[in-house]
Design an enzyme around this catalytic site. Structure first.
Site, PDB file in Angstrom:
ATOM      1  N   HIS A   1      -3.550  -8.373 -40.127  1.00 31.10           N
ATOM      2  CA  HIS A   1      -2.611  -9.503 -40.118  1.00 31.10           C
ATOM      3  C   HIS A   1      -3.341 -10.845 -40.170  1.00 31.10           C
ATOM      4  O   HIS A   1      -2.885 -11.769 -40.841  1.00 31.10           O
ATOM      5  CB  HIS A   1      -1.734  -9.470 -38.863  1.00 31.10           C
TER       6      HIS A   1
ATOM      7  N   CYS B   1       5.301  -1.652 -37.910  1.00 29.82           N
ATOM      8  CA  CYS B   1       4.937  -3.053 -37.750  1.00 29.82           C
ATOM      9  C   CYS B   1       6.200  -3.836 -37.420  1.00 29.82           C
ATOM     10  O   CYS B   1       7.234  -3.627 -38.044  1.00 29.82           O
ATOM     11  CB  CYS B   1       4.324  -3.556 -39.065  1.00 29.82           C
ATOM     12  N   LEU B   2       6.113  -4.736 -36.451  1.00 30.78           N
ATOM     13  CA  LEU B   2       7.306  -5.482 -36.030  1.00 30.78           C
ATOM     14  C   LEU B   2       7.850  -6.376 -37.142  1.00 30.78           C
ATOM     15  O   LEU B   2       9.026  -6.736 -37.120  1.00 30.78           O
ATOM     16  CB  LEU B   2       6.999  -6.315 -34.783  1.00 30.78           C
TER      17      LEU B   2
ATOM     18  N   GLY C   1       1.264  -4.080 -30.475  1.00 32.64           N
ATOM     19  CA  GLY C   1       0.358  -5.119 -30.940  1.00 32.64           C
ATOM     20  C   GLY C   1       1.156  -6.220 -31.618  1.00 32.64           C
ATOM     21  O   GLY C   1       2.251  -5.982 -32.132  1.00 32.64           O
TER      22      GLY C   1
ATOM     23  N   GLN D   1       2.453 -13.289 -37.260  1.00 27.87           N
ATOM     24  CA  GLN D   1       3.776 -12.671 -37.158  1.00 27.87           C
ATOM     25  C   GLN D   1       4.779 -13.531 -36.393  1.00 27.87           C
ATOM     26  O   GLN D   1       5.975 -13.230 -36.397  1.00 27.87           O
ATOM     27  CB  GLN D   1       3.680 -11.305 -36.462  1.00 27.87           C
TER      28      GLN D   1
ATOM     29  N   HIS E   1      -5.000  -2.552 -37.673  1.00 29.07           N
ATOM     30  CA  HIS E   1      -3.686  -3.008 -38.149  1.00 29.07           C
ATOM     31  C   HIS E   1      -3.478  -4.493 -37.813  1.00 29.07           C
ATOM     32  O   HIS E   1      -3.082  -5.283 -38.673  1.00 29.07           O
ATOM     33  CB  HIS E   1      -2.578  -2.143 -37.521  1.00 29.07           C
ATOM     34  N   GLU E   2      -3.788  -4.866 -36.560  1.00 32.93           N
ATOM     35  CA  GLU E   2      -3.585  -6.267 -36.155  1.00 32.93           C
ATOM     36  C   GLU E   2      -4.592  -7.183 -36.846  1.00 32.93           C
ATOM     37  O   GLU E   2      -4.259  -8.309 -37.234  1.00 32.93           O
ATOM     38  CB  GLU E   2      -3.684  -6.418 -34.632  1.00 32.93           C
TER      39      GLU E   2
HETATM   40 NI    NI Z   1       1.914  -5.324 -37.893  1.00 36.57          NI
END
Ligand code: NI
Length: 186
Positions: free
Chosen positions: A144, A98-99, A45, A50, A140-141
């Site tokens: 963000h 998470c990236l 995701g 991000q 989670h996304e």
């Molecule tokens: Ni994330």
């Protein structure tokens, strides 16, 4: 084009993102770039903040979770202007990464079932329910685009335990295999 992924500590990750409409400049190219960026980093995701854009857009490809839940094989979607309408059920823990936080994973507790309204790339509106891992990745996304990151959802004690790791991410001492933009890299 692969975009640099913004690391923890950058203010854009703390900002509530704004809605967009079909006139958003270069939208399709941006979506294509985000897919490329996500796959290059082996993510499931990615949310627009991000990559430094504070807009309500995120995408998910949950196919790596096919072994856990077979229907995730085809779960690939862009969510625009999403609003989670309801979260229900008894909270459960799932190990999240998470990236924007390379080399960090933490167990996060969330409710198992959600109802969400969103638009696709053509700005058709949907209202759908998800549960299990699909719901988890969406939550989670979705966080963000609300300016929340997953370490905001762990206990203060646990956060103290990973303080050095977080500092390393802020300073860019952590070196992931993908391109990143760190908050305080000198
Ligand atoms: Ni994330």
């Amino acid at each position: 084009m692969i975009l640099p992924i913004v690391g923890y500590g950058n203010p854009v990750l703390k900002k509530k993102a704004g809605e967009i409409d079909a006139s958003y400049p270069g939208l399709q190219q941006f979506i294509d770039d985000m897919w490329e960026t996500m796959y290059n980093a082996n993510g499931v995701g990615l949310a627009a903040p991000q990559v430094g854009k504070s807009i309500r857009l995120f995408m998910i490809d949950a196919s790596p979770f096919e072994e856990e839940e077979e229907e995730l094989k085809d779960f690939k979607k862009v969510f625009i202007n999403a609003q989670i309408l309801e979260e229900t059920g008894e909270e459960w823990f799932f190990n999240e990464g998470c990236l924007s936080f390379p080399d960090l994973r933490e167990d996060v507790s969330r409710k198992p079932k959600i109802r969400i309204r969103y638009q696709d790339e053509k700005f058709n509106t949907y209202e759908e329910e998800y549960e299990g891992i699909a719901a988890r990745i969406i939550q989670h996304e979705y966080d963000h685009i609300e300016g929340i990151v997953f370490v905001d959802r762990i206990t203060p004690l646990k956060r103290r335990l990973i303080k050095n790791k977080l500092t390393n991410i802020i300073k860019g001492i952590t070196r992931p295999s993908y391109k990143m933009k760190f908050a305080q890299k000198s």
